[in-house]
Design an enzyme around this catalytic site. Structure first.
Site, PDB file in Angstrom:
ATOM      1  CG  HIS A  55      -0.080  -0.046   2.501  1.00 45.45           C
ATOM      2  ND1 HIS A  55       0.531   1.062   3.029  1.00 45.45           N
ATOM      3  CD2 HIS A  55       0.267  -1.074   3.303  1.00 45.45           C
ATOM      4  CE1 HIS A  55       1.206   0.731   4.105  1.00 45.45           C
ATOM      5  NE2 HIS A  55       1.073  -0.577   4.295  1.00 45.45           N
ATOM      6  CD  GLU A  57       4.668   8.480   3.766  1.00 46.22           C
ATOM      7  OE1 GLU A  57       5.905   8.607   3.768  1.00 46.22           O
ATOM      8  OE2 GLU A  57       3.874   9.454   3.663  1.00 46.22           O
ATOM      9  CD1 TRP A  60       1.104   5.880  13.197  1.00 50.90           C
ATOM     10  CD2 TRP A  60       1.260   3.818  14.056  1.00 50.90           C
ATOM     11  NE1 TRP A  60       0.439   5.881  14.391  1.00 50.90           N
ATOM     12  CE2 TRP A  60       0.512   4.626  14.949  1.00 50.90           C
ATOM     13  CE3 TRP A  60       1.476   2.483  14.388  1.00 50.90           C
ATOM     14  CZ2 TRP A  60      -0.006   4.136  16.136  1.00 50.90           C
ATOM     15  CZ3 TRP A  60       0.959   2.002  15.580  1.00 50.90           C
ATOM     16  CH2 TRP A  60       0.231   2.814  16.445  1.00 50.90           C
ATOM     17  CG  ASN A  61       4.453   3.353   6.224  1.00 46.84           C
ATOM     18  OD1 ASN A  61       3.495   3.310   5.469  1.00 46.84           O
ATOM     19  ND2 ASN A  61       4.961   2.267   6.789  1.00 46.84           N
ATOM     20  NE  ARG A 106      -0.637  -0.365   7.036  1.00 47.30           N
ATOM     21  CZ  ARG A 106      -0.958  -1.028   8.148  1.00 47.30           C
ATOM     22  NH1 ARG A 106      -2.097  -0.766   8.763  1.00 47.30           N
ATOM     23  NH2 ARG A 106      -0.158  -1.956   8.630  1.00 47.30           N
ATOM     24  CD  GLU A 133       3.231  -5.916   7.343  1.00 45.89           C
ATOM     25  OE1 GLU A 133       3.197  -7.064   6.842  1.00 45.89           O
ATOM     26  OE2 GLU A 133       4.085  -5.070   7.011  1.00 45.89           O
ATOM     27  CG  HIS A 232      -0.140  -4.928   4.723  1.00 42.81           C
ATOM     28  ND1 HIS A 232      -0.470  -3.717   5.274  1.00 42.81           N
ATOM     29  CD2 HIS A 232      -1.316  -5.563   4.478  1.00 42.81           C
ATOM     30  CE1 HIS A 232      -1.781  -3.623   5.374  1.00 42.81           C
ATOM     31  NE2 HIS A 232      -2.322  -4.731   4.897  1.00 42.81           N
TER      32      HIS A 232
END
Ligand SMILES: O=C(OP(=O)(O)O)[C@H](O)COP(=O)(O)O
Length: 303
Positions: A55, A57, A60-61, A106, A133, A232
């Site tokens: 996905h 950004e 939390w990236n 996301r 993820e 993810h």
């Protein structure tokens, strides 16, 4: 290893009578494209195209925190990345028949934005927790750079990229435990909520992903559907490991950037016939990979 399958030539013949002549090789297979072109596919030849996508950004990236099963949305740049990915795929003329996503927003929003940019909003989107993820357990919410300061960069690399190391599990005292496990989406899964993971190694991600891949995704690909898997960093790494036969050691060296489509060309047994292709500006892609790798470098965050 790769050179073997690469030089093989796709035999395409468009015949007035609509039949392939001189089909003496029993392993050859015929199929008809939308344009009525008959394709002969030999073992080792590209028969299917599969697209994997981490996905765009997420919030939390940017904050450099282990996000995992916390349902953070795309950042503004993440939305741009997803739209850019859709535009690129459209320019190159790709068309999807089905999109698979995780249960996390996301990956779903990314799929929607890609399809919108391609003008293919009608394409079915199928969701499963099995594409979620990797569950980072007790590490969820922690800042990678601070973790590297406290535990060393090598340990953080082991947690992030090793194949069979499981981080400490999440428990009820964790600040995100209730947010994750009280979420209604996890009552819709094909396993009881109590059996959902509390932490996973990459191997454990593959273990829960493989039945879905084999029983749900592969049959659609083998029907001839062009599939996009919008997932993810680590669920895509697990799938790549399986499809490409990457060793337990070598998978540690595979890092995926956000919002970059990965094209896999596969033969009739879904074995890759050439190296994966990360589509787009190669310099930017390498810089984006380095950025993800550098998230594990020790740095004070000032918080
Ligand atoms: O949520 C995550 O991945 P995602 O942004 O692909 O969903 C993980 O926190 C990725 O962390 P990693 O790159 O340290 O494996």
């Amino acid at each position: 290893m790769w050179t073997f399958g690469f030089g093989l030539v796709r035999l395409t013949r468009q015949l007035k009578c609509g039949r392939i002549l001189n089909d003496t090789n029993s392993q050859q297979q015929e199929r008809t494209t939308d344009h009525g072109t008959l394709l002969l596919t030999l073992p080792g030849m590209s028969k299917y195209k599969l697209f994997l996508l981490r996905h765009g950004e997420g919030a939390w990236n940017i904050e450099n925190r282990f996000c995992s099963w916390v349902d953070q949305k795309l950042s503004e740049d993440g939305v741009k990345e997803a739209r850019g990915c859709g535009r690129l795929l459209k320019e190159r003329g790709y068309r999807f028949d089905r999109v698979f996503t995780s249960l996390l927003s996301r990956s779903i929003h990314t799929a929607w934005l890609v399809l919108e940019a391609m003008g293919q909003e009608w394409v079915p989107v199928v969701k499963s927790w099995r594409l979620n993820e990797r569950h980072y357990g007790a590490l969820i919410g922690l800042n990678r750079a601070e973790m590297a300061l406290n535990h060393g960069e090598a340990q953080v690399k082991v947690w992030r990229r090793s194949y069979d190391v499981t981080p400490p599990p999440i428990d009820e005292s964790h600040p995100y435990f209730l947010e994750i496990y009280n979420d209604r989406r996890y009552s819709t899964c094909d396993v009881p909520k109590e059996d959902l993971p509390r932490s996973e190694s990459l191997k454990e991600v593959l273990d829960r992903l493989l039945p879905y891949w084999e029983n749900v995704v592969v049959p659609e690909i083998k029907k001839g559907e062009t599939v996009l898997i919008s997932a993810h960093g680590n669920s895509c790494r697990a799938l790549l490991k399986h499809i490409e036969g990457i060793s337990d050691a070598d998978i540690a060296g595979v890092t995926l950037p956000t919002g970059i489509p990965i094209l896999l060309e596969l033969d009739e047994e879904l074995r890759p016939v050439k190296p994966r292709q990360l589509l787009g500006d190669q310099e930017k892609i390498q810089a984006a990979i380095k950025k993800v790798e550098d998230q594990g470098k020790a740095k004070r965050t000032g918080k």
